[in-house]
Design an enzyme around this catalytic site. Structure first.
Site, PDB file in Angstrom:
ATOM      1  N   SER A 129       6.162 -40.138 -67.929  1.00 36.89           N
ATOM      2  CA  SER A 129       7.247 -39.140 -67.856  1.00 36.89           C
ATOM      3  C   SER A 129       7.457 -38.549 -66.512  1.00 36.89           C
ATOM      4  O   SER A 129       6.453 -38.230 -65.908  1.00 36.89           O
ATOM      5  CB  SER A 129       7.123 -37.958 -68.985  1.00 36.89           C
ATOM      6  OG  SER A 129       6.899 -38.441 -70.179  1.00 36.89           O
ATOM      7  N   GLU A 244       1.185 -46.528 -79.352  1.00 36.02           N
ATOM      8  CA  GLU A 244       1.018 -45.023 -79.287  1.00 36.02           C
ATOM      9  C   GLU A 244       1.711 -44.452 -80.400  1.00 36.02           C
ATOM     10  O   GLU A 244       1.001 -43.529 -81.204  1.00 36.02           O
ATOM     11  CB  GLU A 244       1.912 -44.528 -77.978  1.00 36.02           C
ATOM     12  CG  GLU A 244       1.689 -43.114 -77.869  1.00 36.02           C
ATOM     13  CD  GLU A 244       2.176 -42.577 -76.212  1.00 36.02           C
ATOM     14  OE1 GLU A 244       2.908 -43.475 -75.546  1.00 36.02           O
ATOM     15  OE2 GLU A 244       2.373 -41.313 -76.203  1.00 36.02           O
ATOM     16  N   SER A 383      10.514 -38.297 -78.690  1.00 32.87           N
ATOM     17  CA  SER A 383      10.728 -37.117 -79.475  1.00 32.87           C
ATOM     18  C   SER A 383      11.108 -37.678 -80.868  1.00 32.87           C
ATOM     19  O   SER A 383      11.609 -38.885 -80.967  1.00 32.87           O
ATOM     20  CB  SER A 383      11.639 -36.054 -79.058  1.00 32.87           C
ATOM     21  OG  SER A 383      12.859 -36.991 -78.848  1.00 32.87           O
ATOM     22  N   ASN A 384      11.061 -36.860 -81.785  1.00 31.37           N
ATOM     23  CA  ASN A 384      11.413 -37.143 -83.203  1.00 31.37           C
ATOM     24  C   ASN A 384      13.091 -37.743 -83.264  1.00 31.37           C
ATOM     25  O   ASN A 384      13.381 -38.336 -84.007  1.00 31.37           O
ATOM     26  CB  ASN A 384      10.891 -36.094 -84.258  1.00 31.37           C
ATOM     27  CG  ASN A 384       9.673 -36.179 -84.447  1.00 31.37           C
ATOM     28  OD1 ASN A 384       8.865 -37.043 -84.004  1.00 31.37           O
ATOM     29  ND2 ASN A 384       9.345 -35.633 -85.673  1.00 31.37           N
ATOM     30  N   GLU A 385      13.821 -36.767 -82.561  1.00 30.37           N
ATOM     31  CA  GLU A 385      15.072 -37.148 -82.685  1.00 30.37           C
ATOM     32  C   GLU A 385      15.330 -38.780 -82.200  1.00 30.37           C
ATOM     33  O   GLU A 385      16.280 -39.371 -82.668  1.00 30.37           O
ATOM     34  CB  GLU A 385      16.031 -36.317 -81.670  1.00 30.37           C
ATOM     35  CG  GLU A 385      15.930 -34.584 -82.106  1.00 30.37           C
ATOM     36  CD  GLU A 385      14.840 -33.900 -81.668  1.00 30.37           C
ATOM     37  OE1 GLU A 385      13.981 -34.595 -81.224  1.00 30.37           O
ATOM     38  OE2 GLU A 385      14.816 -32.678 -82.248  1.00 30.37           O
TER      39      GLU A 385
HETATM   40  C1  FAD Z   1       2.080 -31.830 -74.749  1.00 32.70           C
HETATM   41  C2  FAD Z   1       2.640 -32.990 -74.269  1.00 32.70           C
HETATM   42  C3  FAD Z   1       1.875 -33.918 -73.753  1.00 32.70           C
HETATM   43  C4  FAD Z   1       2.542 -34.962 -73.346  1.00 32.70           C
HETATM   44  N1  FAD Z   1       1.764 -36.175 -72.457  1.00 32.70           N
HETATM   45  C5  FAD Z   1       2.257 -36.994 -71.960  1.00 32.70           C
HETATM   46  C6  FAD Z   1       1.325 -38.007 -71.086  1.00 32.70           C
HETATM   47  O1  FAD Z   1       0.418 -37.783 -70.979  1.00 32.70           O
HETATM   48  N2  FAD Z   1       1.992 -38.636 -70.164  1.00 32.70           N
HETATM   49  C7  FAD Z   1       3.628 -38.975 -70.180  1.00 32.70           C
HETATM   50  O2  FAD Z   1       4.071 -40.037 -69.448  1.00 32.70           O
HETATM   51  N3  FAD Z   1       4.400 -37.994 -71.000  1.00 32.70           N
HETATM   52  C8  FAD Z   1       3.766 -37.087 -71.820  1.00 32.70           C
HETATM   53  N4  FAD Z   1       4.506 -36.552 -72.341  1.00 32.70           N
HETATM   54  C9  FAD Z   1       5.787 -36.312 -72.246  1.00 32.70           C
HETATM   55  C10 FAD Z   1       6.540 -36.691 -73.451  1.00 32.70           C
HETATM   56  O3  FAD Z   1       6.681 -38.021 -73.673  1.00 32.70           O
HETATM   57  C11 FAD Z   1       8.089 -36.272 -73.310  1.00 32.70           C
HETATM   58  O4  FAD Z   1       8.265 -34.926 -73.265  1.00 32.70           O
HETATM   59  C12 FAD Z   1       9.180 -36.782 -74.586  1.00 32.70           C
HETATM   60  O5  FAD Z   1       9.444 -38.160 -74.058  1.00 32.70           O
HETATM   61  C13 FAD Z   1      10.565 -36.194 -74.152  1.00 32.70           C
HETATM   62  O6  FAD Z   1      10.970 -35.953 -73.087  1.00 32.70           O
HETATM   63  P1  FAD Z   1      11.511 -34.773 -72.348  1.00 32.70           P
HETATM   64  O7  FAD Z   1      10.322 -33.683 -72.463  1.00 32.70           O
HETATM   65  O8  FAD Z   1      12.268 -34.856 -70.887  1.00 32.70           O
HETATM   66  O9  FAD Z   1      12.722 -34.059 -73.224  1.00 32.70           O
HETATM   67  P2  FAD Z   1      14.406 -34.563 -73.096  1.00 32.70           P
HETATM   68  O10 FAD Z   1      14.453 -35.964 -72.919  1.00 32.70           O
HETATM   69  O11 FAD Z   1      14.929 -33.922 -71.986  1.00 32.70           O
HETATM   70  O12 FAD Z   1      14.960 -34.068 -74.471  1.00 32.70           O
HETATM   71  C14 FAD Z   1      15.099 -32.807 -74.912  1.00 32.70           C
HETATM   72  C15 FAD Z   1      15.542 -32.902 -76.431  1.00 32.70           C
HETATM   73  O13 FAD Z   1      16.938 -33.305 -76.340  1.00 32.70           O
HETATM   74  C16 FAD Z   1      16.803 -34.553 -77.392  1.00 32.70           C
HETATM   75  N5  FAD Z   1      17.336 -35.814 -77.068  1.00 32.70           N
HETATM   76  C17 FAD Z   1      17.274 -36.293 -75.723  1.00 32.70           C
HETATM   77  N6  FAD Z   1      18.051 -37.355 -75.688  1.00 32.70           N
HETATM   78  C18 FAD Z   1      18.681 -37.467 -77.059  1.00 32.70           C
HETATM   79  C19 FAD Z   1      19.311 -38.496 -77.418  1.00 32.70           C
HETATM   80  N7  FAD Z   1      19.917 -39.519 -77.003  1.00 32.70           N
HETATM   81  N8  FAD Z   1      19.867 -38.347 -78.902  1.00 32.70           N
HETATM   82  C20 FAD Z   1      19.188 -37.362 -79.730  1.00 32.70           C
HETATM   83  N9  FAD Z   1      18.555 -36.405 -79.292  1.00 32.70           N
HETATM   84  C21 FAD Z   1      18.109 -36.515 -77.577  1.00 32.70           C
HETATM   85  C22 FAD Z   1      14.908 -34.847 -77.483  1.00 32.70           C
HETATM   86  O14 FAD Z   1      14.896 -35.199 -78.890  1.00 32.70           O
HETATM   87  C23 FAD Z   1      14.554 -33.319 -77.360  1.00 32.70           C
HETATM   88  O15 FAD Z   1      14.727 -32.700 -78.492  1.00 32.70           O
HETATM   89  C24 FAD Z   1       3.953 -35.184 -72.967  1.00 32.70           C
HETATM   90  C25 FAD Z   1       4.803 -34.007 -73.640  1.00 32.70           C
HETATM   91  C26 FAD Z   1       4.173 -33.100 -74.398  1.00 32.70           C
HETATM   92  C27 FAD Z   1       4.972 -32.028 -74.630  1.00 32.70           C
END
Ligand code: FAD
Length: 398
Positions: A129, A244, A383-385
């Site tokens: 990420s 994963e 994310s679950n969505e």
């Molecule tokens: C505690 C924690 C540990 C983590 N550890 C790691 C790690 O070790 N390494 C790593 O690489 N990453 C890590 N992550 C990152 C994690 O994989 C991302 O946070 C995740 O993929 C969501 O991306 P984002 O946070 O950019 O949210 P966004 O993509 O910005 O999403 C925000 C919201 O919009 C929704 N959304 C976005 N696009 C869509 C769509 N097309 N349809 C419906 N809903 C949508 C999402 O579901 C979410 O609710 C970690 C995250 C957390 C919170």
């Protein structure tokens, strides 16, 4: 599908129980059961006990030091180790990058990295990420430009779990900007001691240091550390994510958390009676237990299909969604069971050595921080969505 264990599987379960009774250190089990802080040394101590037993690398072929367990045996191990309070293995090395190296890496990479994962010399973290590239991972911008025998890497990763302990990071990097987003990404292994790598902590809502930002500033990475082919990293990244997500369902962990919840609700009083006898609270516990049983059966069905030669695809997304929702409900109910005692947060109580006064019973100290911490489950690992989008497309055909 036969829902009962065979005689061999029951014998295996007995072996697992004997091992856990004899070898799981009591102080580590106490920390896990009470939700206390685990140190790096705790994880390393348990890892070495598992390696010695030959039960650490459960996803690896035997030739590399893995163990040939069936899907049912893995399931039994998961359930029993959670029940006894064994720590979950930190997955980034053993269960994430290792399967990718085994399937797509060179022979040299296998010989170099796999033994170091087993010995604990390498602690891995995951650099997928970036700010602005989480769900839309293919939009990632960290750039790797070829310069002779090296790539020069510049960019930033975020949410890097336990990166403060890691000495290796596997990264998705952009190696080509001229093609479709997914087609210009490579999978690179980076030594975190290389000049130009900086790790900065992110402190989360529960006050803990679990995640980090990682910066790359003209970091020189040998081309030798490229896994598979340049620009083909997206394929390897997706392969890793399936591993994963299957692990993220956490059915065994939820079963352990549910029995903890029942114990707390049995001790807490409401109107002169144990909370667990309160009809409203009892109904809520019953509902989550039913949901957990249903998820557990789905898990077993997927295991049975894997045993029959199937490959989990969208099913792992389905399990991730249900498994994480259930765990979040259990942590919510556990916190509610404590009532007003869940409000104050004495951080020191998270250390096993704490000798001060406990505001509620000893097990209560970690329930609120756990509630906040477990909010992450529906976000990380995809994310679950997004998982629901996968299920609607691949299973429901929408
Ligand atoms: C505690 C924690 C540990 C983590 N550890 C790691 C790690 O070790 N390494 C790593 O690489 N990453 C890590 N992550 C990152 C994690 O994989 C991302 O946070 C995740 O993929 C969501 O991306 P984002 O946070 O950019 O949210 P966004 O993509 O910005 O999403 C925000 C919201 O919009 C929704 N959304 C976005 N696009 C869509 C769509 N097309 N349809 C419906 N809903 C949508 C999402 O579901 C979410 O609710 C970690 C995250 C957390 C919170």
């Amino acid at each position: 599908m036969n829902m009962n264990y065979t005689a061999d599987e029951l014998a295996f379960r007995d072996d697992v129980r004997t091992f856990l009774e004899e070898k799981l250190p009591a102080d580590i089990a106490a920390k896990v059961k009470q939700g206390r802080r685990m140190s790096r040394a705790d994880h390393e101590r348990w890892q070495q006990i598992l390696v010695k037993q030959g039960w650490y690398a459960t996803h690896w072929p035997e030739e590399y030091g893995g163990v040939k367990w069936t899907a049912v045996q893995k399931h039994i191990w998961d359930e029993e180790s959670c029940r006894y309070g064994a720590p979950r293995s930190i997955p980034f090395g053993v269960n994430m990058v290792a399967p990718v190296i085994i399937k797509f890496g060179s022979e040299e990479q296998k010989q170099h990295y796999l033994p170091r994962i087993l010995s604990g010399e390498h602690w891995w973290c995951q650099g997928y990420s970036e700010p602005g590239s989480g769900s839309d991972l293919a939009s990632l911008k960290t750039r790797a430009v070829r310069d002779g025998d090296h790539y020069i890497v510049n960019g930033q990763k975020t949410w890097t779990t336990l990166g403060q302990h890691a000495n290796m990071i596997f990264c998705l990097v952009r190696t080509n900007t001229e093609v479709k987003a997914q087609e210009g990404i490579s999978f690179l292994l980076i030594d975190m001691d290389t000049p130009g790598v900086t790790v900065r902590p992110i402190i989360t809502l529960d006050g803990e240091h679990e995640v980090n930002e990682v910066f790359f500033d003209d970091v020189k990475v040998p081309v030798y550390n490229l896994v598979g082919e340049e620009d083909k990293g997206w394929t390897y990244a997706k392969y890793l994510l399936t591993y994963e997500r299957t692990g993220l369902a956490g059915i065994g962990a939820s079963k352990a958390a549910l029995s903890h919840l029942k114990a707390i609700a049995g001790r807490q009083q409401k109107n002169g009676r144990p909370l667990i006898e309160d009809p409203t609270f009892a109904q809520r516990i019953a509902q989550v237990e039913i949901d957990l049983m249903a998820a557990s059966i789905s898990n077993l069905r997927i295991i049975a299909s894997v045993e029959g030669g199937g490959v989990p695809g969208a099913e792992s997304s389905m399990l991730k969604v249900r498994g994480t929702e259930i765990r979040q409900t259990i942590t919510d109910l556990s916190r509610r069971a404590l009532g007003p005692y869940a409000q104050p947060f004495v951080e020191e109580e998270l250390d096993l050595a704490y000798e001060g006064e406990h505001l509620s019973d000893e097990d209560g100290a970690a329930l609120s921080p756990q509630y906040f911490n477990m909010r992450k489950l529906s976000i990380f690992g995809g994310s679950n969505e997004i998982q629901k989008n996968i299920v609607t497309k691949m299973i429901l055909g929408l």
